[in-house]
Every structure is written in structure tokens, then in C-alpha cells.
Design a protein around this motif. Sequence first.
Motif, PDB file in Angstrom:
ATOM      1  N   ASP A 249     -47.751  14.905  56.092  1.00 24.62           N
ATOM      2  CA  ASP A 249     -46.956  15.592  55.062  1.00 24.62           C
ATOM      3  C   ASP A 249     -45.501  15.734  55.500  1.00 24.62           C
ATOM      4  OD1 ASP A 249     -49.199  15.777  53.524  1.00 24.62           O
ATOM      5  OD2 ASP A 249     -49.548  17.918  53.901  1.00 24.62           O
ATOM      6  N   ALA A 250     -45.309  16.089  56.767  1.00 24.25           N
ATOM      7  CA  ALA A 250     -43.957  16.266  57.287  1.00 24.25           C
ATOM      8  C   ALA A 250     -43.216  14.932  57.313  1.00 24.25           C
ATOM      9  CB  ALA A 250     -44.006  16.869  58.691  1.00 24.25           C
ATOM     10  N   ARG A 251     -43.927  13.887  57.663  1.00 21.14           N
ATOM     11  CA  ARG A 251     -43.320  12.558  57.708  1.00 21.14           C
ATOM     12  C   ARG A 251     -42.885  12.114  56.313  1.00 21.14           C
ATOM     13  NH1 ARG A 251     -45.813   7.730  61.355  1.00 21.14           N
ATOM     14  NH2 ARG A 251     -44.288   6.127  60.854  1.00 21.14           N
ATOM     15  N   ALA A 252     -43.702  12.399  55.317  1.00 24.08           N
ATOM     16  CA  ALA A 252     -43.354  12.054  53.934  1.00 24.08           C
ATOM     17  C   ALA A 252     -42.116  12.822  53.482  1.00 24.08           C
ATOM     18  CB  ALA A 252     -44.525  12.347  53.012  1.00 24.08           C
ATOM     19  N   ALA A 253     -42.033  14.107  53.855  1.00 23.17           N
ATOM     20  CA  ALA A 253     -40.862  14.916  53.486  1.00 23.17           C
ATOM     21  C   ALA A 253     -39.606  14.385  54.157  1.00 23.17           C
ATOM     22  CB  ALA A 253     -41.101  16.378  53.878  1.00 23.17           C
ATOM     23  N   ALA A 254     -39.735  13.978  55.422  1.00 25.47           N
ATOM     24  CA  ALA A 254     -38.589  13.419  56.134  1.00 25.47           C
ATOM     25  C   ALA A 254     -38.149  12.107  55.492  1.00 25.47           C
ATOM     26  CB  ALA A 254     -38.945  13.204  57.603  1.00 25.47           C
ATOM     27  N   ARG A 255     -39.121  11.290  55.108  1.00 27.20           N
ATOM     28  CA  ARG A 255     -38.789  10.004  54.476  1.00 27.20           C
ATOM     29  C   ARG A 255     -37.991  10.241  53.190  1.00 27.20           C
ATOM     30  NH1 ARG A 255     -43.654   8.103  54.030  1.00 27.20           N
ATOM     31  NH2 ARG A 255     -43.652   7.063  56.052  1.00 27.20           N
ATOM     32  N   THR A 256     -38.387  11.253  52.427  1.00 26.86           N
ATOM     33  CA  THR A 256     -37.668  11.568  51.188  1.00 26.86           C
ATOM     34  C   THR A 256     -36.251  12.034  51.487  1.00 26.86           C
ATOM     35  OG1 THR A 256     -39.703  12.157  50.035  1.00 26.86           O
ATOM     36  CG2 THR A 256     -37.650  13.057  49.147  1.00 26.86           C
ATOM     37  N   HIS A 257     -36.109  12.911  52.487  1.00 31.34           N
ATOM     38  CA  HIS A 257     -34.781  13.450  52.813  1.00 31.34           C
ATOM     39  C   HIS A 257     -33.839  12.365  53.319  1.00 31.34           C
ATOM     40  CE1 HIS A 257     -31.852  16.499  54.103  1.00 31.34           C
ATOM     41  NE2 HIS A 257     -31.627  15.664  55.108  1.00 31.34           N
ATOM     42  N   PHE A 258     -34.361  11.466  54.150  1.00 32.38           N
ATOM     43  CA  PHE A 258     -33.508  10.465  54.792  1.00 32.38           C
ATOM     44  C   PHE A 258     -33.404   9.160  54.009  1.00 32.38           C
ATOM     45  CE2 PHE A 258     -34.614  13.215  58.429  1.00 32.38           C
ATOM     46  CZ  PHE A 258     -33.326  13.522  58.852  1.00 32.38           C
ATOM     47  N   ARG A 259     -34.035   9.098  52.822  1.00 29.01           N
ATOM     48  CA  ARG A 259     -33.943   7.880  52.022  1.00 29.01           C
ATOM     49  C   ARG A 259     -32.500   7.481  51.711  1.00 29.01           C
ATOM     50  NH1 ARG A 259     -37.703   8.727  48.026  1.00 29.01           N
ATOM     51  NH2 ARG A 259     -39.235   7.753  49.380  1.00 29.01           N
ATOM     52  N   PRO A 260     -31.585   8.435  51.445  1.00 30.70           N
ATOM     53  CA  PRO A 260     -30.199   8.026  51.200  1.00 30.70           C
ATOM     54  C   PRO A 260     -29.575   7.249  52.364  1.00 30.70           C
ATOM     55  CG  PRO A 260     -30.527  10.252  50.402  1.00 30.70           C
ATOM     56  CD  PRO A 260     -31.780   9.881  51.147  1.00 30.70           C
ATOM     57  N   LEU A 261     -30.008   7.522  53.609  1.00 29.23           N
ATOM     58  CA  LEU A 261     -29.495   6.742  54.737  1.00 29.23           C
ATOM     59  C   LEU A 261     -29.982   5.298  54.645  1.00 29.23           C
ATOM     60  CD1 LEU A 261     -29.819   9.163  57.802  1.00 29.23           C
ATOM     61  CD2 LEU A 261     -27.818   8.687  56.373  1.00 29.23           C
ATOM     62  N   ALA A 262     -31.241   5.120  54.288  1.00 31.40           N
ATOM     63  CA  ALA A 262     -31.773   3.765  54.113  1.00 31.40           C
ATOM     64  C   ALA A 262     -31.072   3.063  52.955  1.00 31.40           C
ATOM     65  CB  ALA A 262     -33.282   3.814  53.882  1.00 31.40           C
ATOM     66  N   ASP A 263     -30.807   3.806  51.882  1.00 32.87           N
ATOM     67  CA  ASP A 263     -30.109   3.227  50.739  1.00 32.87           C
ATOM     68  C   ASP A 263     -28.692   2.805  51.126  1.00 32.87           C
ATOM     69  OD1 ASP A 263     -32.367   3.730  49.255  1.00 32.87           O
ATOM     70  OD2 ASP A 263     -31.562   5.524  48.274  1.00 32.87           O
ATOM     71  N   ALA A 264     -28.023   3.631  51.938  1.00 33.40           N
ATOM     72  CA  ALA A 264     -26.671   3.299  52.395  1.00 33.40           C
ATOM     73  C   ALA A 264     -26.688   2.039  53.259  1.00 33.40           C
ATOM     74  CB  ALA A 264     -26.072   4.472  53.173  1.00 33.40           C
ATOM     75  N   LEU A 265     -27.724   1.913  54.104  1.00 35.39           N
ATOM     76  CA  LEU A 265     -27.857   0.720  54.940  1.00 35.39           C
ATOM     77  C   LEU A 265     -28.030  -0.530  54.080  1.00 35.39           C
ATOM     78  CD1 LEU A 265     -28.129  -0.455  57.792  1.00 35.39           C
ATOM     79  CD2 LEU A 265     -30.571   0.077  57.686  1.00 35.39           C
ATOM     80  N   ARG A 266     -28.872  -0.418  53.065  1.00 36.44           N
ATOM     81  CA  ARG A 266     -29.073  -1.557  52.159  1.00 36.44           C
ATOM     82  C   ARG A 266     -27.775  -1.915  51.429  1.00 36.44           C
ATOM     83  NH1 ARG A 266     -33.941   1.348  51.044  1.00 36.44           N
ATOM     84  NH2 ARG A 266     -35.778   0.269  51.851  1.00 36.44           N
ATOM     85  N   GLN A 267     -27.065  -0.885  50.969  1.00 35.28           N
ATOM     86  CA  GLN A 267     -25.829  -1.119  50.231  1.00 35.28           C
ATOM     87  C   GLN A 267     -24.782  -1.787  51.119  1.00 35.28           C
ATOM     88  OE1 GLN A 267     -24.242   2.420  48.443  1.00 35.28           O
ATOM     89  NE2 GLN A 267     -22.448   1.409  47.610  1.00 35.28           N
ATOM     90  N   ALA A 268     -24.626  -1.271  52.334  1.00 35.61           N
ATOM     91  CA  ALA A 268     -23.643  -1.851  53.251  1.00 35.61           C
ATOM     92  C   ALA A 268     -24.049  -3.259  53.661  1.00 35.61           C
ATOM     93  CB  ALA A 268     -23.488  -0.961  54.488  1.00 35.61           C
ATOM     94  N   GLY A 269     -25.333  -3.484  53.847  1.00 33.07           N
ATOM     95  CA  GLY A 269     -25.804  -4.783  54.300  1.00 33.07           C
ATOM     96  C   GLY A 269     -25.762  -5.863  53.254  1.00 33.07           C
ATOM     97  N   ALA A 270     -25.630  -5.482  51.988  1.00 28.31           N
ATOM     98  CA  ALA A 270     -25.638  -6.471  50.906  1.00 28.31           C
ATOM     99  C   ALA A 270     -24.460  -7.434  50.990  1.00 28.31           C
ATOM    100  CB  ALA A 270     -25.635  -5.752  49.554  1.00 28.31           C
ATOM    101  N   ASP A 271     -23.374  -7.036  51.668  1.00 27.16           N
ATOM    102  CA  ASP A 271     -22.195  -7.899  51.788  1.00 27.16           C
ATOM    103  C   ASP A 271     -22.282  -8.875  52.957  1.00 27.16           C
ATOM    104  OD1 ASP A 271     -20.983  -6.762  49.603  1.00 27.16           O
ATOM    105  OD2 ASP A 271     -19.847  -5.294  50.773  1.00 27.16           O
ATOM    106  N   PHE A 272     -23.389  -8.851  53.692  1.00 24.06           N
ATOM    107  CA  PHE A 272     -23.519  -9.679  54.883  1.00 24.06           C
ATOM    108  C   PHE A 272     -24.739 -10.585  54.756  1.00 24.06           C
ATOM    109  CE2 PHE A 272     -21.279  -5.850  55.925  1.00 24.06           C
ATOM    110  CZ  PHE A 272     -20.261  -6.252  56.773  1.00 24.06           C
TER     111      PHE A 272
END
Length: 197
Positions: A145-168
Motif C-alpha cells: 500500500d505504501a509503495r502504491a502511494a509513493a508511486r502516485t506521489h512521484f509519478r510527476p517525476l517519471a512524467d518529467a523524465l519522459r517529457q525531457a527524454g522525448a527530445d533525445f
Amino acid sequence: MNTESSAGRRSRRRAGAAAGPNATAGDSHATAAGQPAADASTGDLPVFPGDLSAFAVQLRRMHGEVGRVIHQYAARRNLHATDVQALAAILDAPEPMTPSRLRAVLGLTSGAVTACIDRLERAGQVRRVREDADRRVVHLHYAADARAAARTHFRPLADALRQAGADFDADELSTALRFLTALNDALAQVSGESAGR
């Protein structure tokens, strides 16, 4: 004929932009954000072919941005900063984490790491599980449960990584990952003591 790759031109442009409008592409000792210029007397260290100050500025900026999201998570979950570091270490470990390995990773005393694990267990963040083959061995597991909550909270970091990586492209990202891995390996060797002592 200019043989510089588009990746090289892009990295040079970004480094120049990070260093500021008055910095030149080859100025590896330019000051940035009020920081002192790099010391030219680096002994036997290899020459850094990029803009060292610009890299330092961007790494500090990245550390600050990631740290901001981590502190928000810690505050919302009533966790200590060390608790969040422990959770990250448990999550990233290539094999089941034990209290002794966690102590080594975090650089804590036995008493401090025990207190940290106790807090995390009380908060429902981790579970202590005894190894079947040797009951003396305790593995630390991130609670589902805690891991799922952390995944939800930190999803914007993963989204930022995907967004930044799209140019490479894949090769550029592979190079970036190789650099970050090498940098982290080098940073792991840095002593906590001041170099001037």
C-alpha cells in the motif's frame, strides 16, 4: 566541413545557456550562480571536456527539484528525511535489503537504523520478514500500500523524465545514463570529510 553531431551542438548550446549569456563554450572555469570558479589544480584528475560550472549548476538544480518533491512526500506521510532515504534504498536494492546493508547504505549507526526501521514499520511503510532458510536473517520489504502511494506521489517525476527524454534518441539517452551512472559511482567514493583537512 563541420563534423560535430546534432547531439554535440545541442549539448553545447544547453551548456552555454546554463552558464549564462557571457560564458563561452570552452570556458570551463567560468563562475555560475555566484559560485567560485573550479580550481585548476586538480592533481591527477582527467580534464573535464565540458563546462564544469554549468554541469554543477544543473546538478544542484536537479538535486533541489527532486529534493522538493521528496520533502513534500515526507511531510505528507509524517516521515523523517532519513526514512524516505531508507525507503528509496529498499526500493532500489538489487537484492532483498537487510538492516545491516541498510545501515551501510545510509551511513547510520546500528541504533539509528533500528530506530528508522521501527518508525517505518509503525507507519506501515515497511515489513520485517524473516528468511525461511535462516530465521536470524531479516529482510525489509516495502509495504504494498505504501509503495502504491509513493508511486502516485512521484509519478510527476517519471512524467518529467519522459517529457525531457522525448527530445533525445536512444543513443543519446544511453550516453546520458552512462554518464549519470559513472558520476554516481564517483560520488560514492567522495569522503564526507572536507578535502582541505
